[in-house]
Design a protein around this motif. Sequence first.
Motif: not given
Length: 414
Positions: A365-373
Amino acid sequence: MIDVKTAFILWVAQAGALAVLLLGIWLQARKEKHFLYFGIGFALHASGLALVALRGLIPDALSIHLGNPVSLLAFAAWTAAVGAIDKKRVPFFALTPPLVWIAANLIPAIRDDFAFRVATYNVAAGLGFAALSFAALTVRFSTVRYRALLASIWLAQSVCAFLFAAAAGFFGADDFSNPPATIWAGLAAVVGFIASLVILAKMLMDRSEERLKLLARTDSLTGVLNRRGFSAAFDALTSTTTSPLIAVVLFDLDHFKHLNDRHGHAAGDAALVEFAYLCGALLPETAAFGRTGGEEFAAVLTIGEPRDAALFAETVRLAIAERKIRVGDQEIQITTSVGIAVGPREMSALDGLMSRADEALYAAKKQGRNRTSLKAGDRIVTVPPTKTRTLDAEADKQVAILRRIAAAGAAFDD
């Protein structure tokens, strides 16, 4: 000793009372169609036998030629009821008993002879009990033991009916006052009736108990596991799998409050249902999935390496981002942020994996949302977002996902 007509009246009263009871239960639970069909069956049986018992007081056309097929029609309703418990259609052979009676009575020699009519009725009833026995063996509710026991009782009643038919045809009879083996036929009917009711009641009680347990571990909106059910599924999966690693994948729908505020709660509910359906369709066979919070979902996977969990997460993330969800006259689109935690199967606890996956989710979320960590050891690695060009082929999507996972670094191999 009770005469045959009195026994008929008592049986009619009993069947009628059961019909009223079962139809009353159905009125309180209209989705439970088996109660409706059982009630109709007993109502038909009571009505038909009441007409038969009035032989001599009403025209034969009503007593004989209407009463008997109506009472035999009950077998069709009962067979439908057994199938309805498993949402099965009424089998074509369910109407055999009344049709056998009607066809046989087209023959004057049978229609005009009391003994042959009794034999015909018993043959038709035997076929009805055989149909019920077959239906009990083909359904899947309750246990195999109870289904087999119920089928055995109905099969025994079928055999008895055929034997009574043979006795009636061989020894003959003039009226109800002297039919062959009347006492034994009545006794067999009562014993079989009570035994089948007791077993059916036990089976339905067990089914209701199982459904209550299912409701207790299922999310009412989406139909997937709730947090309690997900926890139980995690324990079951980790205790039976032989895979070396366990992964917990957390999904959080992006800007869900804004979606509710802008489009209404109906749109929010539709988004939750659609996301749950999509994840369920993409979920591997050895996995579990549930709704663990308002707009938060989780999956537990048995994997061989961390990139397997990342591949699943990215596949879901891309699929939901491309999906258009229709709500009334509008279309909405949603995205999801994903956090993954992986651990050895023997040393993994749900709370620990959920906590680590939540850290990875926060990073996504902190890196912009809509992604996988993914949380690997003390590091959190994020899969690079998709490029702007559209990927048309499913194979291209999978290759692109794998390339971006590989680009994320060696953490996926730790």
